[in-house]
Design an enzyme around this catalytic site. Structure first.
Site, short mmCIF file in Angstrom:
data_model
loop_
_atom_site.label_atom_id
_atom_site.label_comp_id
_atom_site.label_asym_id
_atom_site.label_seq_id
_atom_site.Cartn_x
_atom_site.Cartn_y
_atom_site.Cartn_z
CG ASP A 320 -1.86 1.13 1.30
OD1 ASP A 320 -2.70 1.24 0.40
OD2 ASP A 320 -1.77 1.95 2.24
CD GLU A 366 -2.50 2.82 -3.35
OE1 GLU A 366 -3.61 3.37 -3.33
OE2 GLU A 366 -1.70 2.85 -2.40
#
Length: 614
Positions: A320, A366
């Protein structure tokens, strides 16, 4: 469904004269297709927010005092009960989609309490999505126990499904009243007891955003993470909403992990005291050695996360907020993860089929707004250890309804040029999606077309749970569009037949869901599952809307070829892929054909998926 067939022969000749697959003997505990060739560039990843998928054990639903309905009667931001027991029970269903990797929301223990939810703060927002970590060395009790998670991973592996978990290195979770109560840290406005219930005075203009937490600098915050660990107002360091490595993202306390070789730090006080009380049900055994000593923040985080691999044999990470953590810190995580996976494989021979797998540990991430960089010009592969990054091209907008783009043949050609290789060697791969938890749910009128055009994309792809069943954005019970993107899973009415749907995925299924759209996702996904050439192979044009894709791995004796044809046709040229006399099967209709004079006579109305008959 477990097979009791003595042997499954998948070896057949192709044009190049090598083998498509090797003959494989299946044991009593093997699952159909669990031995199929695997290539990360052909991955079909199914992303699940565990809490919103399937409730297998209602006894853990209210862990840490978390309610299903908050104090205002809303459930938009609460835990809904999904857990790893429920997820395990649905693995046959997931396998029937042709899925060969599953990405689950972070299983680490999350903050216990809530923050104000929505722009107006009208509801309590809990960490059901896994992005607000509290303790990296424990599994969140709402999701199950260590053994529940181990069972899930092993059962996924039996079906040939790789397991990825979401990891967060950039930030900790917010400070909440519940955690201040549980762990005795922090300061409140007017010395309000953090253990007391806070109900906003709506008439006075209050909302849950006005919770009485005083984040100004004070020694009372030293019992939390501490100023050596995080940037936070309570340590005299402004924590706002900056777009930088050494700043806070969305007011989330920022870990000071920019340099893996930074000064050593001690374990935070609240964790020291928490760990004095052993919790065998939820503590990760392999992480226990890293609950003491001194290392840099980056080293502690990396060791804690890698311990999940050493304990369970996790196959990959979805990382993330990648751009907010330096590449050298990610590289440390990758190196420790590779070592941990090798250690797990050695220790688990005969216990888990994945111990015999040889594919490398996989890391995707991401980078918000990223599309593609196959030559790795930005250094995420060479300097950060990433194998791929998530591709935002087909759905770049946050929250908005139905803003996705459905790929077309021209996009196939463009992506094949970037990612299609007969040997699948790409410096930095992609992971393409059309729906996600942070953007919109792709729900076009023709979801059959969406299933075909997306699932047959070159490169790796990521489904979001419910793409295949047109799960709706329920607006969080009518109050928040963002929460509605993570609505509860809507399983098909005939899911009781899931074991039959997944029974022959390695050869050619004869049973699919009665749901017309879902059956298309299953047929096309299973075709992709059997054929690494779909995502990882080089693409060659055979005419208008007709393509040959070829993937070769000489070391494994694999020469996999498929022909994909869109639209009506009476005859399809397959000469680039298949030799005369080769018997083919259509993965979409189940019909068989023989190659004559470089072509097959076929009555195709919308789609043909030609592969060697199994």
């Amino acid at each position: 469904m477990k097979l009791k067939t003595a042997a499954l022969v998948l070896a057949v000749s192709v044009a190049a004269g090598s083998l498509a697959y090797k003959s494989t003997v299946l044991s009593e505990n093997s699952f159909e297709g669990s031995d199929l060739p695997f290539e990360w560039h052909n991955a079909n990843v199914y992303f699940v927010i565990t809490d919103r998928f399937a409730n297998g054990n209602r006894n853990n639903d209210n862990s840490y005092g978390r309610p299903y309905k908050d104090d205002s009667g809303y459930s938009a931001g609460t835990f809904h009960g999904g857990d790893f027991t429920g997820l395990t029970s649905k693995l046959d269903y997931i396998r029937s989609l042709g899925v060969n990797a599953i990405w689950v929301s972070s299983p680490v223990e999350q903050i216990h309490g809530w923050v104000g939810g929505g722009p107006m703060g009208v509801y309590q927002y809990y960490a059901y999505h896994g992005y607000w970590p509290l303790d990296f060395t424990s599994i969140d009790a709402n999701l199950g126990t260590v053994e529940d998670f181990r069972t899930f991973v092993t059962e996924a592996h039996k079906r040939g499904i790789r397991v990825l978990i979401d990891v967060v290195m950039n930030h900790s979770g917010y400070a909440t009243l519940k955690d201040m109560c549980d762990f005795k840290f922090g300061r409140t406005v007017g010395n309000v007891d953090p253990c007391s219930k806070f109900i906003p005075d709506v008439e006075a203009g209050q909302s849950y955003h006005n919770k009485p937490i005083d984040a100004s600098e004070d020694e009372s915050w030293n019992r939390w993470w501490g100023k050596d660990w995080i940037r936070f107002d309570g340590y005299g360091q402004t924590c706002g909403a900056e777009d930088s490595i050494d700043g806070c993202l969305a007011y989330l306390p920022d870990f000071k992990n920019s340099d893996p070789n930074a000064n050593e730090v001690s374990i935070p006080v609240f964790l020291q005291e928490k760990w004095e009380h052993k919790d065998k049900l939820h503590d990760i055994p392999a992480a226990i050695p890293y609950r003491k000593g001194q290392m840099s923040v980056a080293q502690f985080e990396a060791h804690w996360l890698a311990s999940w691999i050493e304990e369970f044999g996790i196959d990959g990470f979805r990382c993330d907020t990648v751009k907010y953590v330096p590449q050298k810190t990610w590289k440390l995580l990758k190196e420790l993860s590779e070592n941990a996976l090798n250690k797990w494989r050695i220790a688990n021979k005969g216990k888990d089929p994945a111990a015999n797998w040889t594919d490398p540990f996989y890391m995707t991430g991401e980078v918000w707004g990223f599309t593609n960089d196959p030559e790795d010009r930005l250094g995420y592969a060479s300097n950060g250890g990433f194998d791929s990054l998530i591709d935002f091209y087909f759905n770049p907008d946050g929250v908005n309804l139905n803003t996705c783009i459905i790929p077309d043949p021209d996009e196939w050609k463009r992506y094949a040029q970037m990612y299609g290789r007969e040997d699948s060697k790409v410096k930095l791969g992609n992971l393409t999606y059309i729906s996600s938890h942070d953007t919109s749910l792709c729900r076009k009128k023709d979801m059959e077309k969406a299933a075909v055009m997306f699932t047959l994309m070159p490169g790796a792809i990521q489904m979001f749970y419910g793409d295949e069943t047109a799960r709706e954005n329920d607006k969080g019970g009518g109050i928040d569009l963002e929460q509605g993107m993570r609505s509860d899973m809507n399983f098909p009415a005939d899911i009781i037949n899931a074991d039959k749907w997944s029974a022959n995925v390695g050869r050619l299924s004869s049973e699919y869901s009665s749901n017309k759209v879902l059956s298309v996702w299953q047929k096309v996904g299973q075709f992709r599952l059997r054929n690494p050439a779909v995502g990882a192979g080089a693409q060659y044009s055979l005419g208008e809307n007709s393509f040959c894709r070829i993937y070769q791995d000489k070391a494994k004796g694999i020469d996999n070829r498929v022909v994909i044809h869109l639209g009506e046709s009476d005859k399809i040229n397959v000469s680039k892929c298949f030799a005369n006399g080769t018997v083919l099967q259509d993965g979409y209709t189940g019909k068989e054909y023989r190659v004559i004079n470089g072509s097959v006579e076929i009555k195709s109305e919308k789609l043909a998926l030609l592969e060697i008959k199994r």
